[in-house]
Scaffold this active site. Sequence first.
Site, PDB file in Angstrom:
ATOM      1  N   ALA A 139      52.982  22.036  65.693  1.00  0.00           N
ATOM      2  CA  ALA A 139      52.332  23.339  65.514  1.00  0.00           C
ATOM      3  C   ALA A 139      51.752  23.863  66.824  1.00  0.00           C
ATOM      4  O   ALA A 139      50.616  24.313  66.910  1.00  0.00           O
ATOM      5  CB  ALA A 139      51.245  23.286  64.425  1.00  0.00           C
TER       6      ALA A 139
ATOM      7  N   ASP B 120      45.890  12.233  60.491  1.00  0.00           N
ATOM      8  CA  ASP B 120      46.157  13.508  59.818  1.00  0.00           C
ATOM      9  C   ASP B 120      46.540  13.250  58.359  1.00  0.00           C
ATOM     10  O   ASP B 120      47.314  14.006  57.767  1.00  0.00           O
ATOM     11  CB  ASP B 120      47.257  14.300  60.549  1.00  0.00           C
ATOM     12  CG  ASP B 120      47.255  15.786  60.205  1.00  0.00           C
ATOM     13  OD1 ASP B 120      46.232  16.285  59.675  1.00  0.00           O
ATOM     14  OD2 ASP B 120      48.279  16.450  60.432  1.00  0.00           O
TER      15      ASP B 120
HETATM   16 ZN    ZN Z   1      47.316  20.663  61.826  1.00  0.00          ZN
END
Ligand code: ZN
Length: 366
Positions: free
Chosen positions: A206, A259
């Site tokens: 990202a 994450d």
């Molecule tokens: Zn992220």
Amino acid sequence: MSRLGVSAAQVGRQVVRGDVDIDGNRITAVGVLPAGRGGIAVPGFIDLQVNGFGGVDFLNADVESYRRAGDALLSTGVTSYQPTLVSSPEKVLHEAIDTVAAAATRTHPRILGVHLEGPFIDPAFKGAHDERYIVAPDIAYADRLCSSGRVTTMTIAPEQPGGGELLDRLVRRGVIVSIGHSGADATAAHSAFNRGARWVTHLHNAQRRFAARDPGIAGVAMTRADVTIGVIADLVHLSRETVLLAFLAAPGRISLVTDAIAAAPSSTGEFFLGDRTVIVSSGAARLADGTLAGSLLSMDLAVRNLVELGIPWPRAVRAATEVPARLFGRPELGTLRPGTPADIVVLDDELRVARTIAAGQVAWAA
Ligand code: ZN
């Protein structure tokens, strides 16, 4: 006082043969002879980016859910973490931040503070974030989110209009600023790091792609000694070569993050990340359109993945301990020395978690 019964301990950059003594919540001695035979002691793992764990999504969690998630994290060696909240409506963020404050009264694992991932990010690099909740940099909004004092890290896209001023404000507030979900080019990345950004959120994911004459955030971060780089080493978000390359380029500056989402470490089926449905199968968590939405990774597996790639285990462990501890400004949490907190993971010969000791107490045992 008690003795762990371990054969060695990781102390800073060294592996010191011998046992470890603890008294109360502190380590009192390392290298105690005779050595034990019950594995190797390393600092407790520190996860600065984790959205949920053990069936719990931190955006939807109550205090009791944090207890369950905490137990699941302890079983993977994590003794300190930053619950991470993705872009969401302001009311939801405030409620979730308040819940963290209430949950943080529990002793272990330590909740270091909140990592807000968004909402001041670039919609063009939204990843799994819901575009409806992404907003342009807004200092008043940021101040409201930070007013509880619980927000310790924020991921922003500093190249957005007003992003520099937002960055300055967060740095002044003592918030660790990370660049992520961002289209910053090299010039913008240098500028943000010069203004005090210190971390990169999930390298290569990202963010603007690395290219020969446009190295972006990743290229700049890997060349700057003052930047720490978050890496999701699940071998899904990044290829094996990409993980290795980061370690070769930025030794001592890679901080492992999981994450992870609620499905971690080992569930399959449908889960939530905030109000988004995430489908978990074949070791990956994705939105219906295939976008990766967090991971199923646990910190102990991340360490083993690195070792499997050929990275020596003490270096792999430091990426889960010393590096994030230093970034967070709590270096004592990332090493085992006399006087430091007794947050310890005992690893077996295959680097599996045999015991987790948090604040001097056995918090989990295999
Ligand atoms: Zn992220």
